[in-house]
Design an enzyme around this catalytic site. Structure first.
Site, PDB file in Angstrom:
ATOM      1  N   GLY A  83     -36.749 -44.455  -0.359  1.00 47.99           N
ATOM      2  CA  GLY A  83     -38.052 -45.099  -0.212  1.00 47.99           C
ATOM      3  C   GLY A  83     -38.521 -45.783  -1.476  1.00 47.99           C
ATOM      4  N   TYR A 126     -32.501 -31.545  12.668  1.00 47.47           N
ATOM      5  CA  TYR A 126     -32.393 -32.855  12.017  1.00 47.47           C
ATOM      6  C   TYR A 126     -31.633 -33.836  12.920  1.00 47.47           C
ATOM      7  CZ  TYR A 126     -31.415 -36.369   8.435  1.00 47.47           C
ATOM      8  OH  TYR A 126     -31.327 -37.549   7.731  1.00 47.47           O
ATOM      9  N   GLY A 179     -42.658 -42.505   2.566  1.00 46.18           N
ATOM     10  CA  GLY A 179     -41.750 -41.699   1.753  1.00 46.18           C
ATOM     11  C   GLY A 179     -41.231 -42.454   0.546  1.00 46.18           C
ATOM     12  N   ALA A 180     -42.129 -43.180  -0.124  1.00 44.34           N
ATOM     13  CA  ALA A 180     -41.712 -44.084  -1.202  1.00 44.34           C
ATOM     14  C   ALA A 180     -41.839 -43.472  -2.590  1.00 44.34           C
ATOM     15  CB  ALA A 180     -42.523 -45.376  -1.131  1.00 44.34           C
ATOM     16  N   SER A 194     -39.738 -41.313  -3.973  1.00 49.86           N
ATOM     17  CA  SER A 194     -38.437 -41.043  -4.580  1.00 49.86           C
ATOM     18  C   SER A 194     -37.338 -41.544  -3.654  1.00 49.86           C
ATOM     19  CB  SER A 194     -38.256 -39.537  -4.839  1.00 49.86           C
ATOM     20  OG  SER A 194     -38.280 -38.813  -3.616  1.00 49.86           O
ATOM     21  N   GLY A 195     -36.102 -41.443  -4.110  1.00 57.33           N
ATOM     22  CA  GLY A 195     -34.948 -41.724  -3.271  1.00 57.33           C
ATOM     23  C   GLY A 195     -34.921 -43.112  -2.666  1.00 57.33           C
TER      24      GLY A 195
END
Length: 288
Positions: free
Chosen positions: A15, A164, A9-10, A12-13
């Site tokens: 990551g 979640y 998950g790199a 954006s954000g």
């Protein structure tokens, strides 16, 4: 010799911030995203800050077990070892959505994918002198009192925040049970991280317009962290020489802390371990 880290998950954000920092420190970083375009874009972004960074783009839809296997094949073909696995990718969905294997998507990406990736990459991690697995969890696990083993998909009682929270409880239960079962110190240390409420787009993807608006308002509240601040604990655990012997703990702001009461239920953790292995068709510590 540069250490090698995979960050899921790199694109954006948290990551992306994690991958940028590790690259700047001289790590060889495998930059994962859901698609090749997103992974390559993230690599270009990191190179703008660190032009000499050693980067590999990798892509997979982590809700798909087949895609995860293909991702691991990509990584194995290009690397002889892996020093750090940062299971950062996460989702939450307003509506119930099932994967091709019939798993609820939030549970699949947030819990099953980190477990499956960690299992499949154990041989590469085992080749490292100080292997580490980091799982980005959340204090949201306090919002459920236990796992819904009679209906893990929450088919009869679905709510995005409930799914979640259950997935994040799964992260903590797994981390504790992993440490109890870890065969010896040659197997990776494991850390579960609470990044805090971070200004990311996680609440905008796969959600209704109303939930999207609520997330936009919430992430602007005072006290929320930037992605770099949210990434700080993962980076600390990936790089610090002082934490190798502190495996199996829950971390916040670069220090261990207590998780919430439901996460200490050993019976619950053992059941989750067995259910997860069955869903994935694995025996976790089997190096194959």
């Amino acid at each position: 010799m540069s250490k090698i880290a995979l960050v899921t998950g790199a694109s954006s954000g948290i990551g992306l911030a994690t991958a940028q920092d590790l690259a700047a420190r001289g790590y060889k970083v495998i930059v994962h995203a859901r698609s090749a375009d997103k992974a390559n874009t993230a690599v270009r972004t990191i190179l703008q800050r660190s032009p000499t960074a050693d980067l590999q783009a990798a892509f997979a839809d982590l809700s798909s077990l087949g895609d995860i296997r293909q991702l691991v094949d990509q990584i194995r073909s290009r690397n002889k070892r892996l020093d750090v696995l940062i299971n950062n990718a996460g989702v939450w969905n307003s509506k119930l959505e099932l994967t091709a294997e019939g798993h609820e998507k939030t549970f699949a990406v947030n819990h099953l994918a980190p477990v499956y990736l960690s299992h499949l990459l154990l041989p590469l991690l085992h080749a490292s002198a100080e292997p580490r697995i980091i799982i980005v969890g959340s204090d949201s696990h306090k919002q459920v009192k236990g796992m819904a083993f009679d209906d893990v998909n929450l088919t009869n009682n679905y709510h995005g925040l409930r799914s979640y929270a259950q997935s994040k409880l799964g992260n903590v239960l797994f981390g504790y049970e992993y440490e109890r079962r870890r065969p010896d110190e040659h197997f990776p240390a494991v850390y579960v991280v609470q990044p805090g409420l971070v200004q990311t787009d996680i609440g905008l993807k796969g959600n209704t317009w109303l939930h999207g608006i609520a997330w936009k308002v919430r992430r602007r509240m005072s006290g929320n962290k930037s992605p770099a601040e949210g990434a700080a604990t993962s980076i600390y655990l990936a790089t610090s020489p002082d934490v190798q012997g502190q495996s199996g703990l829950y971390w916040d702001d670069s220090a261990p802390k207590k998780s919430y009461s439901s996460s200490y239920d050993r019976d619950e953790a053992q059941i989750l371990w067995s259910v997860t292995e069955e869903m994935l068709g694995i025996e976790f510590f089997d190096l194959g």
